[in-house]
Scaffold this active site. Structure first.
Site, PDB file in Angstrom:
ATOM      1  N   ARG A  14       0.716  -1.176   0.025  1.00 33.34           N
ATOM      2  CA  ARG A  14      -0.098   0.013   0.067  1.00 33.34           C
ATOM      3  C   ARG A  14       0.986   1.148  -0.044  1.00 33.34           C
ATOM      4  O   ARG A  14       0.509   2.353  -0.501  1.00 33.34           O
ATOM      5  CB  ARG A  14      -1.033   0.006   1.434  1.00 33.34           C
ATOM      6  CG  ARG A  14      -1.757  -1.190   1.257  1.00 33.34           C
ATOM      7  CD  ARG A  14      -2.775  -1.499  -0.022  1.00 33.34           C
ATOM      8  NE  ARG A  14      -3.875  -2.277   0.283  1.00 33.34           N
ATOM      9  CZ  ARG A  14      -3.424  -3.530   0.035  1.00 33.34           C
ATOM     10  NH1 ARG A  14      -2.484  -4.080  -0.524  1.00 33.34           N
ATOM     11  NH2 ARG A  14      -4.558  -4.567  -0.037  1.00 33.34           N
ATOM     12  N   ASP A 132      11.461  13.611  26.092  1.00 35.81           N
ATOM     13  CA  ASP A 132      10.395  14.472  26.847  1.00 35.81           C
ATOM     14  C   ASP A 132      11.066  15.713  27.531  1.00 35.81           C
ATOM     15  O   ASP A 132      10.319  16.294  28.200  1.00 35.81           O
ATOM     16  CB  ASP A 132       9.510  13.588  27.820  1.00 35.81           C
ATOM     17  CG  ASP A 132      10.675  12.962  28.745  1.00 35.81           C
ATOM     18  OD1 ASP A 132      11.884  13.346  28.744  1.00 35.81           O
ATOM     19  OD2 ASP A 132      10.125  12.291  29.693  1.00 35.81           O
ATOM     20  N   ASN A 133      12.318  16.330  26.978  1.00 32.34           N
ATOM     21  CA  ASN A 133      12.710  17.315  27.779  1.00 32.34           C
ATOM     22  C   ASN A 133      13.762  18.048  26.850  1.00 32.34           C
ATOM     23  O   ASN A 133      14.511  17.328  26.051  1.00 32.34           O
ATOM     24  CB  ASN A 133      13.403  16.759  28.971  1.00 32.34           C
ATOM     25  CG  ASN A 133      14.611  16.213  28.967  1.00 32.34           C
ATOM     26  OD1 ASN A 133      15.726  16.743  28.800  1.00 32.34           O
ATOM     27  ND2 ASN A 133      14.319  14.794  28.951  1.00 32.34           N
ATOM     28  N   CYS A 190       4.761  16.774  30.736  1.00 29.67           N
ATOM     29  CA  CYS A 190       3.346  15.797  30.539  1.00 29.67           C
ATOM     30  C   CYS A 190       3.012  15.514  31.928  1.00 29.67           C
ATOM     31  O   CYS A 190       1.878  15.434  32.190  1.00 29.67           O
ATOM     32  CB  CYS A 190       3.892  15.081  29.717  1.00 29.67           C
ATOM     33  SG  CYS A 190       4.297  15.275  27.989  1.00 29.67           S
ATOM     34  N   CYS A 246      25.765  30.767  15.423  1.00 29.67           N
ATOM     35  CA  CYS A 246      25.389  29.641  16.038  1.00 29.67           C
ATOM     36  C   CYS A 246      26.540  28.804  16.794  1.00 29.67           C
ATOM     37  O   CYS A 246      27.442  28.438  16.214  1.00 29.67           O
ATOM     38  CB  CYS A 246      24.251  28.513  15.564  1.00 29.67           C
ATOM     39  SG  CYS A 246      24.160  27.333  16.429  1.00 29.67           S
ATOM     40  N   CYS A 249      26.203  24.806  15.327  1.00 31.69           N
ATOM     41  CA  CYS A 249      26.331  24.427  13.810  1.00 31.69           C
ATOM     42  C   CYS A 249      26.921  25.629  13.189  1.00 31.69           C
ATOM     43  O   CYS A 249      27.903  25.308  12.129  1.00 31.69           O
ATOM     44  CB  CYS A 249      25.033  24.323  13.255  1.00 31.69           C
ATOM     45  SG  CYS A 249      24.094  25.748  12.831  1.00 31.69           S
TER      46      CYS A 249
END
Lengths: 345, 381
Positions: A14, A132-133, A190, A246, A249
């Site tokens: 598919r 999550d951080n 969260c 920066c 980078c």
């Protein structure tokens, strides 16, 4: 892997039929090596999407263990995983091998800290963010820019989410967008502010699409920072410029990889507990923290100590920001619980 | 910062200790005992100076029988593993630190028999019970001079006399007493005494030693260069070389010597008395607070400078975190690497909160600590 037009035994027919992928795209997907960092709500959506798409090698990285409060949104886990207290990386790999036994799954039960980050992203083509951080994302950004490895940033809390493709050498990095992580103690997590499962589903799936686009290489990856507020159905995009100054980078200074660990974790003898101490001492208002955490579990505070009862364990937070994490299986898990409930800083 | 964790590491250190450390690096930077040039000779001179001070402090006539080690644990391993062979029997107390308990456990698996004799929280290791445990194969008795958890002091003089009468080696762990309680190896009949540099002797961490009585020979744990008899592949018999292979921690040993000299100058009796007075204030005041239980010897019994407590309804790690975070008071919570002692005191599995005054503790420090504990106690009610 097979060169059959529909992928192995037609399994992916598919998506091969979809013009953006085609047989050649599917072959590239089968050869791709991808690391997913963090296997919570976002990370399980991402790992699920990538595995079912036929990514040939998936490295699944998380330091945490499955708990009942994860099941509302972390879609690879079951009550049995929580009962067994399985590491998320193991539980995710066990589920996904049932989905597709022909791909290589490489679970890593590990903290993604400055000491281990570079090793954990070695020999992959792409990293997808399920953390999550922000602290961890800055480490991830440094490691990926240093290794010139593309990564897909994604984050979600409450009904909000955001994502951006980061392609070192081509576009901006995380530090072009946000030079430093904001102070942690005010950030919603969260656990404290809640999270809806549709937002992690949407952001995680957008990350999967961007990953597939990068792997297949025919469509240009999205060049914008995409922000979503789901409760108000608000989608917005903005261009992010690469910052020549920066530190990461632009100047190739990888400060987050060189940083000493942000927390000192000490095992407490004679009990299943660890003391987690942030390197910079805080002066916490425990009454305020008590309010913030009231949604996360049963919480009470004296003038010296806050006690949070959640998932059958007791976490104690002190005014200087240290915490005693009861019921933790490892230092990494203690750190993870600290970050989840008391915020990264 | 009010520092009441001197049983783990004493702090602060006398200025003389810091300057001796610096001077050893700046002015005596050669390798001691390895060459004839003046920097090497100066390094040797600093180390031998420290040996002399320590020998005097411990009642050992011959300074060459002071062997420098990394710490007390290292010295205890040398004493135990250098003394015991499969088939030997050894007796220890029931409140030993893991620095004794773990090497003995390892030796047990290697075929050495170990008898653990009950030590009492009041009096420590009882010579009569040790006497009952003696066998023909008994090679050694080992005990802490004082428990690092309860402060209980064992009667080393009586134990030494007993060992001497039965021809058994007497090994003493002086981690909590060297520099605070009088030690006279000859008079007390101690054959091997392990001591730390960084506690009561006010020296730096990573220093310590083993004092070896005349006539005691140990098998070696480590062999290597000694700067002497290099033509032979056999480790030399002479002390300290036999037990000191490789380049030593010259700055640390020089600083340890300065710490020991400071202790001798101020007087072990005077330091011990000041610590005992602070402990007595802590014991009296804490015993009077509802919901607090003080472990260890009854008032009036000898006690090394540690007072361990448990508080009803509060975990000791929480107490320590609050004392540090909210009051700036450093103490130590937990098992203190001595689970057997906690078992004896009935403070397993949670452990206890240990307050340990040192040579520089003031009356004000003790008052502040008591006020903080009272405030915390009320917050838990």
């Amino acid at each position: 892997m097979s060169g059959a037009p529909g992928g192995r035994e037609g399994r992916h027919s598919r998506q091969v039929a979809f013009s953006g992928i085609g047989p050649e795209g599917q072959r590239k997907i089968a050869e791709a090596r991808v690391a997913v960092v963090g296997l919570g709500a976002l990370g399980t959506v991402i790992a699920n999407g990538l595995a079912r798409s036929g990514v040939g090698y998936l490295r699944l990285i998380d330091r945490d263990y499955v708990e009942l409060s994860n099941l509302q949104r972390q879609l690879l886990y079951t009550e049995a995983d929580a009962r067994e207290g399985l590491p998320k990386a193991e539980a995710a790999a066990r589920r996904l091998v049932e989905v597709d036994s022909g791909i290589e799954l490489d679970p890593r039960v590990s903290d993604f800290g400055p000491d281990r980050a570079e090793e954990l992203i070695r020999d992959v083509d792409l990293v997808v963010d399920g953390t999550d951080n922000l602290e961890t994302r800055f480490i991830l950004n440094d490691a990926c820019v240093k290794a010139k490895l593309p990564w897909i940033y994604g984050g979600a809390v409450m009904d909000h989410g955001a994502t951006m493709d980061i392609i070192p050498g081509e576009g901006p990095c995380l530090r072009c967008l946000m030079p430093e992580p904001p102070e942690g103690q005010d950030l919603p997590t969260c656990a404290s502010a809640g999270v809806l499962n549709p937002i992690t589903g949407i952001i995680g799936n957008i990350e999967v699409v961007e990953a597939l686009k990068l792997i297949v290489g025919t469509e240009r990856p999205r060049k914008t920072y995409l922000a979503v507020s789901l409760w108000s159905t608000d989608f917005s995009e903005c261009e992010v410029e690469r910052d020549p100054a920066c530190p990461c980078c632009g100047q190739r200074r990888f400060e987050f990889l060189e940083r000493a660990p942000s927390h000192a974790v000490v095992s407490l003898c004679g009990r299943d507990a660890f003391q987690v101490m942030p390197q910079s001492t805080r002066d916490m208002d425990l009454a305020l923290a008590c309010q913030r955490l009231s949604a996360a579990g049963k919480v009470r505070a004296t003038s010296f100590m806050l006690t949070l009862e959640v998932d059958g364990r007791e976490l104690r937070l002190f005014r200087d920001g240290r915490a005693i994490i009861g019921g933790a299986k490892s230092r990494d898990q203690a750190l993870s619980l600290y970050t989840e409930y008391f915020g990264a800083d | 910062m009010i520092y009441l964790d001197n049983a783990a590491t004493s702090w602060p250190k006398p200025a003389e200790v810091l300057s001796a450390f610096r001077s050893a690096m700046a002015d005596a930077g050669g390798n001691p005992g390895r060459a004839g040039h003046r920097l090497s000779l100066e390094a040797s001179r600093r180390i031998e100076g420290s040996r002399r001070v320590l020998a005097r402090l411990l009642g050992l006539p011959d300074p060459t029988r002071i062997v420098f080690t990394l710490n007390t644990t290292h010295a205890l391993n040398m004493a135990l593993k250098g003394s015991l062979r499969p088939g030997d029997h050894v007796i220890c107390g029931s409140m030993e630190h893991n620095s004794v308990a773990r090497p003995l456990h390892a030796l047990e698996r290697a075929g050495i028999e170990v008898t653990r004799v009950r030590s009492s929280p009041d009096d420590g290791l009882d010579p009569d019970r040790v006497k009952e445990a003696l066998r023909v194969s008994t090679k050694a008795v080992v005990t802490c001079h004082a428990s690092n958890v309860s402060g209980t002091v064992s009667p080393v003089r009586e134990l030494g006399a007993l060992c001497r009468a039965h021809g058994v080696r007497f090994i003493v762990d002086a981690a909590q007493t060297a520099g605070s309680l009088e030690i006279d190896m000859e008079a007390m009949g101690i054959d091997l005494l392990a001591f730390p540099g960084h506690k009561g002797l006010l020296g730096p961490q990573g220093t310590g030693g083993l004092a070896v009585a005349r006539g005691i020979r140990l098998e070696t744990l480590v062999e290597g260069g000694t700067g002497t008899a290099s033509e032979s592949l056999d480790q030399p018999e002479d002390l300290p070389e036999r037990l000191e292979s490789g380049t030593p921690n010259t700055p640390g040993i020089a600083a340890l010597g300065a710490g020991a000299a400071f202790v001798l100058e101020r007087g072990i009796g005077a330091i011990g008395a000041a610590e005992a007075r602070h402990c007595a204030i802590l014991v009296d005041s804490l015993s009077a607070m509802a919901g607090i239980c003080v472990t260890g010897p009854s008032p009036g019994r000898p006690r090394a400078s540690v007072v361990s407590i448990v508080m009803n309804g509060a975990d000791c790690a929480e107490l320590a975190a609050i004392l540090d975070g909210s009051f700036g008071i450093a103490v130590r919570a937990g098992l203190h690497c001595a689970p057997a002692a906690h078992e004896e005191l009935g403070t397993l599995p949670g452990g206890a909160l240990r307050i340990s005054p040192g040579a520089f503790t003031t009356d004000g420090d003790i008052e502040a600590c008591l006020e903080a504990i009272e405030a915390i106690r009320r917050s838990f009610q």
